[in-house]
Enzyme design. Structure first.
Site, mmCIF file in Angstrom:
data_model
loop_
_atom_site.group_PDB
_atom_site.id
_atom_site.type_symbol
_atom_site.label_atom_id
_atom_site.label_comp_id
_atom_site.label_asym_id
_atom_site.label_seq_id
_atom_site.Cartn_x
_atom_site.Cartn_y
_atom_site.Cartn_z
ATOM 1 N N ARG A 165 -0.134 2.459 22.062
ATOM 2 C CA ARG A 165 -0.958 3.514 21.456
ATOM 3 C C ARG A 165 -1.625 4.406 22.504
ATOM 4 O O ARG A 165 -2.756 4.852 22.345
ATOM 5 C CB ARG A 165 -2.015 2.916 20.512
ATOM 6 C CG ARG A 165 -1.428 2.073 19.381
ATOM 7 C CD ARG A 165 -0.499 2.894 18.485
ATOM 8 N NE ARG A 165 0.122 2.045 17.475
ATOM 9 C CZ ARG A 165 1.342 1.490 17.603
ATOM 10 N NH1 ARG A 165 2.060 1.714 18.682
ATOM 11 N NH2 ARG A 165 1.845 0.750 16.648
ATOM 12 N N SER A 214 -2.635 1.523 9.722
ATOM 13 C CA SER A 214 -3.202 0.360 10.399
ATOM 14 C C SER A 214 -4.504 0.787 11.078
ATOM 15 O O SER A 214 -4.508 1.632 11.969
ATOM 16 C CB SER A 214 -2.199 -0.161 11.432
ATOM 17 O OG SER A 214 -2.685 -1.328 12.042
ATOM 18 N N GLU A 284 -8.131 1.643 15.671
ATOM 19 C CA GLU A 284 -7.007 2.477 16.099
ATOM 20 C C GLU A 284 -7.218 3.903 15.595
ATOM 21 O O GLU A 284 -6.773 4.864 16.204
ATOM 22 C CB GLU A 284 -5.696 1.910 15.559
ATOM 23 C CG GLU A 284 -4.461 2.667 16.005
ATOM 24 C CD GLU A 284 -3.178 1.960 15.607
ATOM 25 O OE1 GLU A 284 -2.347 2.588 14.926
ATOM 26 O OE2 GLU A 284 -3.010 0.779 15.972
#
Length: 291
Positions: A165, A214, A284
């Site tokens: 990420r 997510s 996230e």
């Protein structure tokens, strides 16, 4: 170039929350985007770049800084075949699904696992988006970017510093386009894989509810969803925001939640998991504005 004022950003995010943008700019070409960035730089103004809004939580108070919208207004795909490979180049506002579908139609494999990620190419490149053990870095070849001063640069795979990420694309840089290297495949097999991933997502993720996908980063050697479930938080809710019954890694808007409600729930999940499981979860989802 379109310039809109006082636009409710909840209409542009998958969480369906967020206050107003004082100024929303919609460029329709690389030249308009370059001109806008140079103007902001000259005026000393910071800015936000908004794609599909699928990994984002925007404050209820909205944003004073200008927002640049890059989605259908800057989209499109070209491809250059070479033997058993082909380079697919997509403008940053192109959706990953659109790119995957285009690759399928042309008979090239490599995008199937990423096809269900509900974001744009630009956002996916910036955060090295991934799913089902496949990440953008696995197919990325090169990209064209603007620095905040409007300078245009090209970065290849070796310069992107991809990790989980993360990429070398800084918050004040803007992706214009990206190229991906895909392999020739069997159309029927490609279609079958895409359908399989679509079915698996629908079975395991709360796609019918507003969320940002997510919500938490994967902790090293574990899964956020497992830790959240172990902490007894499946279905846990607070002020119209909740942990999904279907997938504990998803925080969802149960209907009528504010951005502050969702943020408060995220923080409470982090606190309880730390207390019960001894692991510090990290969001996230990106946070814009004041929380």
């Amino acid at each position: 170039m379109e310039h809109l004022q006082g636009i409710l950003l909840k209409e542009y995010t998958s969480f369906q929350v967020g206050g107003k943008a004082k100024d929303l700019y919609i460029p329709h070409s690389a030249e308009e985007l370059e001109e806008l960035l140079k103007r902001f730089h000259k005026e000393g103004r910071s800015f936000y770049v908004l794609g599909k809004g699928s990994n984002l939580l925007i404050s209820d108070e909205g944003l004073e800084e200008p927002v640049i919208l890059i989605r259908e207004n800057l989209s499109g795909i070209t491809f250059t075949p070479s033997g058993e490979e082909a380079v697919f180049t997509a403008l940053s506002g192109t959706s990953l699904f659109e790119l995957a579908r285009f690759a399928e139609e042309k008979g090239y494999t490599g995008m199937e696992a990423l096809s269900g990620i509900p974001g744009t190419v630009g956002g996916a490149v910036k955060m090295n988006a991934g799913a089902y053990n496949r990440e953008i870095k696995d197919i990325f070849r090169s990209g064209s970017f603007f620095r905040k001063n409007g300078e245009r640069i090209e970065l290849d795979l070796g310069q992107m510093d991809f990790s989980y990420r993360h990429s070398a694309v800084e918050d004040d840089m803007v992706c214009l386009s990206a190229s991906f290297l895909l392999q020739k495949g069997e159309a029927a097999s490609i279609r079958e894989k895409m359908e399989d991933y679509t079915t698996r997502r629908a079975e395991k993720q709360p796609l019918e509810m507003p969320s940002a996908g997510s919500t938490f980063k994967r902790p090293e050697g574990d899964y956020a969803s497992r830790l959240i479930e172990q902490a007894g938080l499946r279905g846990f809710s607070l002020n119209h925001a909740g942990v999904s019954e279907k997938h504990c890694g998803f925080v969802v808007n149960l209907g009528g939640a504010s951005a502050e409600n969702i943020y408060s729930l995220i923080q409470e999940v982090i606190r309880i998991v730390k207390e019960k499981e001894g692991v510090q979860l990290e969001p996230e989802v990106k946070l814009w504005g004041k929380f």
